[in-house]
Design an enzyme around this catalytic site. Structure first.
Site, mmCIF file in Angstrom:
data_model
loop_
_atom_site.group_PDB
_atom_site.id
_atom_site.type_symbol
_atom_site.label_atom_id
_atom_site.label_comp_id
_atom_site.label_asym_id
_atom_site.label_seq_id
_atom_site.Cartn_x
_atom_site.Cartn_y
_atom_site.Cartn_z
ATOM 1 N N GLY A 194 4.580 7.599 3.026
ATOM 2 C CA GLY A 194 5.464 6.533 2.587
ATOM 3 C C GLY A 194 4.724 5.379 1.942
ATOM 4 C CB VAL B 69 3.306 -0.450 3.450
ATOM 5 C CG1 VAL B 69 3.518 -1.684 4.330
ATOM 6 C CG2 VAL B 69 3.006 0.774 4.317
ATOM 7 N N GLY C 86 0.829 -1.197 0.000
ATOM 8 C CA GLY C 86 0.000 0.000 0.000
ATOM 9 C C GLY C 86 0.859 1.240 0.000
ATOM 10 C CG ASP D 141 -4.603 9.467 10.888
ATOM 11 O OD1 ASP D 141 -5.737 9.861 10.577
ATOM 12 O OD2 ASP D 141 -3.753 9.128 10.044
ATOM 13 N N GLY E 187 0.762 5.613 1.261
ATOM 14 C CA GLY E 187 0.088 6.717 1.928
ATOM 15 C C GLY E 187 0.844 8.013 1.728
ATOM 16 C CE LYS F 194 4.192 5.120 7.024
ATOM 17 N NZ LYS F 194 3.369 5.651 8.130
#
Length: 611
Positions: free
Chosen positions: A312, A314, A307, A425, A309, A328
């Site tokens: 960064g 992953v 994934g 978050d 974000g 990550k």
């Protein structure tokens, strides 16, 4: 690099640029191909001519190559191996005078052909013709032909004559002569040792007449020419002034660029020093520190991406055949390293079943990475769907277990560590599920640490994800920022898990739709069911309990929200012991009391913790 070194570098660069400017300025507007000559007394060589081995190709026109002999004579090479020495070049008349180095032009005239040459004979309008050369023995009447005699080819034993096509052959004693060869066509009057050649292309006479020079145009593919040099001193002054001003502007731009590079470099150095100091203090927690080479090996050179974000990307990795990890790789172009320090600092203090396990980190120069345990089922977001979706819906019992696990994880962050950790978050993407669907909170890049006996933190900017951010994070009119911001985010996550839909959708086509949490509140207030599909008698009670807890958590004012310890108790308790909270969508409505919640207290009593 310190500040003194930087300014020394800037000053050196400026001095070098000015040296270059003043070295170039005298030649401004002139051709970059210097005039030259073979020896001290040879003809001046400039465009369209060039000297092979001295001038680059762009300094001359094709076919105008000259050479210097060992005796410093200027050599003109014509087609069919005819080599002549240059006597003079007249650039205004576009004429070149040449001669045979052995003073016998007739030796080469039979091989001369100008068809493949840019030159032609001067006086081209005169009717040309060829000659026939005869080798004749001395005779009594040979004095009659002295006008046609070629002395340089003759000897005491024989004489060589050049006969034109108009000569009457019967006047020749052919019995005493033999033909040698025929020459190429040359002008009628060209019998002396010097020969004059002219050229029409390139045409540079107009440049020479104005006292200017001629050269090839830059980037021209058709060998076009142009005039260079200035006729008036004022033009030269303007050009020189323009060059100086332009150069000064270039110097200023270079200084600005160097300064920005310096500032950027200094900031990166300071951030790196801050991170290294933090990691030095962090050694007591016994983390595993990996080099960047280790990270590449663990991820098989970043082969499998899980994934991506804002901070960064992953990747999946292997510490060993049995131990899988998620790595990550932080994006160093964003932030100043704060997210790295936040995450490492927070994760090193956490050991809880509902928080993802921190394996190690990489801080190799400006490369940074975080290593966690690998959780195969992804995030809670993957399992949020409508209860009507029988294929992907996990069931109300499992959803309650997941919600309780998340609440226990947040409660541990708030009360179970040496320092209180505020996540800031909490959302479905940041809650991962292991093989048994046990929830684990992750991604502590926005987290803040504070003392457990102080509850309120000061913030210089909002942080979090739209749809899950508490109102006080945006506006202090709702109160000061505290751990209750995580409670609000958890409430929004909980309501999203119930209905399988986003809690915020501000697109134009949905502006008239009822806000989903408010829709749930209206159903509960009217004592209606949540209009969800159920398979077990206990399902409606679970759904109602989760909805009531979620609505308590999203109260506008922080003091009206329960702590996560109370939230855990509410989730573990019975639904019939809960009361519906005040309407969070009507700020003017009075606050209702609930035995499950602590008494309201004033937020002014809490001391602010500065960042």
């Amino acid at each position: 690099m310190d500040k003194d070194s930087f300014f020394e570098m800037v000053i050196s660069s400026v001095c070098f640029l000015f040296m270059v400017v003043f070295a170039i300025e005298p030649a401004a507007g002139l051709d970059d191909c210097p005039e030259s000559r073979c020896g001290d007394y040879g003809s001046v060589i400039r465009f369209p001519f060039r000297i092979k081995g001295i001038h680059p190709e762009h300094c001359g026109y094709p076919g105008f190559e000259l050479s210097c002999t060992q005796m410093n004579d200027t050599l003109l090479e014509l087609p069919l191996s005819v080599n002549l020495l240059v006597k003079n070049i007249d650039y205004k008349l576009q004429l070149i005078q040449a001669y045979d180095q052995h003073n016998c032009l007739w030796r080469q005239i039979h091989s001369l052909s100008l068809s493949a040459s840019p030159f032609y004979f001067q006086g081209q309008g005169v009717i040309p013709h060829g000659y026939t050369l005869f080798n004749c023995s001395p005779a009594e009447r040979d004095s009659l032909y002295e006008y046609d005699l070629i002395s340089c080819l003759s000897s005491p034993a024989y004489k060589v004559y050049a006969v034109t096509p108009y000569t009457k052959i019967r006047e020749w004693p052919l019995s005493f002569c033999s033909k040698i060869y025929n020459t190429q066509e040359v002008p009628l009057y060209r019998l002396e040792d010097n020969i004059s050649l002219v050229w029409s292309k390139p045409l540079c006479q107009h440049c020479e007449a104005k006292g200017r020079k001629c050269r090839l145009k830059n980037n021209s593919t058709n060998y076009e020419t142009e005039c260079i040099g200035n006729q008036k001193g004022s033009s030269s002054t303007l050009v020189a002034t323009g060059i100086i001003l332009g150069s000064f502007l270039i110097v200023l731009v270079v200084i600005g660029v160097l300064y920005r590079v310096y500032v950027s470099y200094q900031l990166r150095e300071e951030n790196q020093e801050r991170i290294e100091k933090f990691l030095e203090d962090y050694k007591a927690l016994k983390p595993t520190r990996y080099s960047y080479a280790d990270i590449k090996k663990i991820t098989n050179r970043f082969n499998e991406k899980l994934g991506e974000g804002a901070y960064g990307t992953v990747f999946k990795g292997w510490i060993s055949k049995e131990i899988l990890v998620a790595v990550k790789i932080l994006n160093t172009s964003k932030g100043n390293g704060e997210e790295f320090i936040n995450e490492v600092g927070a994760m090193g203090r956490i050991h809880h079943v509902n928080v993802v396990r921190f394996v190690g980190f990489c801080a190799d120069g400006f490369r940074r990475a975080l290593v966690y345990e690998f959780l195969p089922n992804g995030s809670v977001q993957n399992f949020i769907c409508s209860p009507d979706n029988n294929k992907d819906f996990l069931g109300w019992e499992k959803l309650q277990e997941i919600a309780l696990g998340i609440a226990k994880g947040i409660e541990y962050l708030h009360h179970g560590c040496d320092q209180r950790i505020l996540h800031f978050d909490i959302k479905p993407h940041n809650v991962l599920l292991d093989y048994n669907l046990t929830p684990k909170i992750c991604d502590f890049g926005l987290a803040k640490l504070c003392s457990k006996d102080l509850s309120v933190v000061s913030m210089t900017a909002a942080r979090g994800t739209i749809g899950y951010i508490a109102p006080e994070v945006f506006s202090r009119n709702f109160g000061q920022v505290s751990y209750k911001a995580d409670v609000y985010s958890f409430g929004m996550l909980l309501l999203e898990m119930i209905g399988g839909r986003k809690n915020i959708d501000v697109t134009v086509e949905n502006v008239n739709h009822v806000y989903y949490p408010e829709w749930i509140y209206n159903l509960l207030e009217e004592r209606e069911d949540l209009r969800i599909q159920t398979e077990d008698e206990g399902d409606p009670q679970i759904a109602t309990k989760l909805a009531i807890v979620g609505l308590w958590c999203i109260q506008w004012h922080p003091v009206d929200r329960p702590s996560m310890k109370i939230v855990v108790q509410m989730l573990e308790g019975e639904q019939d012991k809960l009361t519906i909270p005040p309407n969070p969508f009507s700020p003017t409505s009075p606050t209702q009391k609930n035995a499950c919640l602590p008494a309201r207290h004033t937020i002014q009593d809490l001391e602010v913790i500065h960042e």
